[in-house]
Design a protein around this motif. Structure first.
Motif, PDB file in Angstrom:
ATOM      1  N   LEU A 166       1.988  13.878   3.607  1.00  0.00           N
ATOM      2  CA  LEU A 166       2.784  13.144   4.287  1.00  0.00           C
ATOM      3  C   LEU A 166       2.668  11.747   4.080  1.00  0.00           C
ATOM      4  CD1 LEU A 166       2.873  15.533   7.672  1.00  0.00           C
ATOM      5  CD2 LEU A 166       4.795  14.431   6.678  1.00  0.00           C
ATOM      6  N   SER A 167       1.110  11.870   4.057  1.00  0.00           N
ATOM      7  CA  SER A 167       0.381  10.480   3.825  1.00  0.00           C
ATOM      8  C   SER A 167       1.291   9.519   2.598  1.00  0.00           C
ATOM      9  CB  SER A 167      -1.096   9.937   4.322  1.00  0.00           C
ATOM     10  OG  SER A 167      -1.500  10.808   4.694  1.00  0.00           O
ATOM     11  N   GLU A 168       1.289   9.907   1.617  1.00  0.00           N
ATOM     12  CA  GLU A 168       1.930   9.982   0.141  1.00  0.00           C
ATOM     13  C   GLU A 168       3.169   9.912   0.311  1.00  0.00           C
ATOM     14  OE1 GLU A 168       0.480  13.328  -2.481  1.00  0.00           O
ATOM     15  OE2 GLU A 168      -1.569  12.593  -1.997  1.00  0.00           O
ATOM     16  N   ARG A 169       3.677  10.686   1.016  1.00  0.00           N
ATOM     17  CA  ARG A 169       5.478  10.824   1.097  1.00  0.00           C
ATOM     18  C   ARG A 169       5.923   9.345   1.831  1.00  0.00           C
ATOM     19  NH1 ARG A 169       9.819  14.933   2.954  1.00  0.00           N
ATOM     20  NH2 ARG A 169      11.807  13.583   3.191  1.00  0.00           N
ATOM     21  N   PHE A 170       4.972   9.067   2.949  1.00  0.00           N
ATOM     22  CA  PHE A 170       5.820   7.430   3.637  1.00  0.00           C
ATOM     23  C   PHE A 170       4.314   6.487   3.750  1.00  0.00           C
ATOM     24  CE2 PHE A 170       7.592  11.407   6.077  1.00  0.00           C
ATOM     25  CZ  PHE A 170       8.637  11.431   5.606  1.00  0.00           C
TER      26      PHE A 170
END
Length: 215
Positions: free
Chosen positions: A59-63
């Motif tokens: 999630l941290s990478e995607r957003f």
């Protein structure tokens, strides 16, 4: 990477933390992603989810380019705290007070929302260094209980978790809470099939309810 003050401001400004507690990593990732599209800006991924740390990383990478912060929930000790921070969690949430968890978070300037229920526990949690206090569980005492606690303890930022709905969220903020925790009303809105469009819609509805409540 957002700094601790930025994370706390995001939680305060948005007025909510979405608690993601589902039975698989993929369901958690999809539900969290759908909720972000609905306007949720602070999401707690509970460590009860198998593979929760990888969910936080994904999630941290995607957003990474969005004004959204991801944290870890059900962080019960210092070992889980450090692993969560390494995975990219920008805030840590626990259902109880564990001073060692808070010490690790403060050492690395990661925000904390540590759990308490009674006035004594709330004060102990604040004195241990938690940035906000999670009032848990709140279904039993509800709004009157939290409002009564906030009367003498208004200086402590409280975040109730449990029993918060779009219909009563205004009453929670009238009681003086800093933010509210919401879970299955959003994350399970997609039903057994996990319809992400319904999760996004439920998230957007909750965000609008908070905006109306805060005027």
């Amino acid at each position: 990477m957002p700094q601790k003050l930025d994370v706390l401001n995001t939680i305060r400004d948005s007025g909510n933390v979405l608690i993601v507690r589902l039975d698989t990593a993929d369901k958690a990732f999809e539900a969290a992603s759908a909720a972000v599209e609905g306007g949720i800006r602070a999401l707690e991924i509970t460590l009860s989810i198998p593979g929760a740390l990888r969910v936080i990383e994904r999630l941290s990478e995607r957003f990474a380019d969005r004004d959204v912060v991801f944290g870890a929930g059900t962080v019960l000790d210092e070992h889980a705290a450090w692993a969560s921070i390494q995975a990219g969690a920008r805030f840590l949430v626990s259902p109880n007070l564990n001073p060692a968890m808070i010490r690790v978070a403060n050492r690395y300037q990661v925000a904390t929302i540590s759990g308490a229920y009674t006035p004594t526990e709330v004060l102990d949690t604040a004195e241990a260094g938690s940035d906000m206090v999670k009032i848990f569980p709140t279904e039993a005492g509800g709004i009157p209980y939290v409002k009564a606690m906030l009367a003498p303890l208004a200086q402590i930022p409280m975040v109730p978790a449990g029993g918060v709905t779009t219909a009563n969220v205004g009453e929670w903020f009238d009681a003086g809470v800093t933010a509210v925790g919401v879970g299955s009303a959003v994350t399970k809105a997609g039903g057994p099939e996990g319809d992400t469009t319904k999760i996004t819609a439920a998230a957007a509805e909750f965000v609008r309810a908070i905006e109306r409540a805060r005027g």
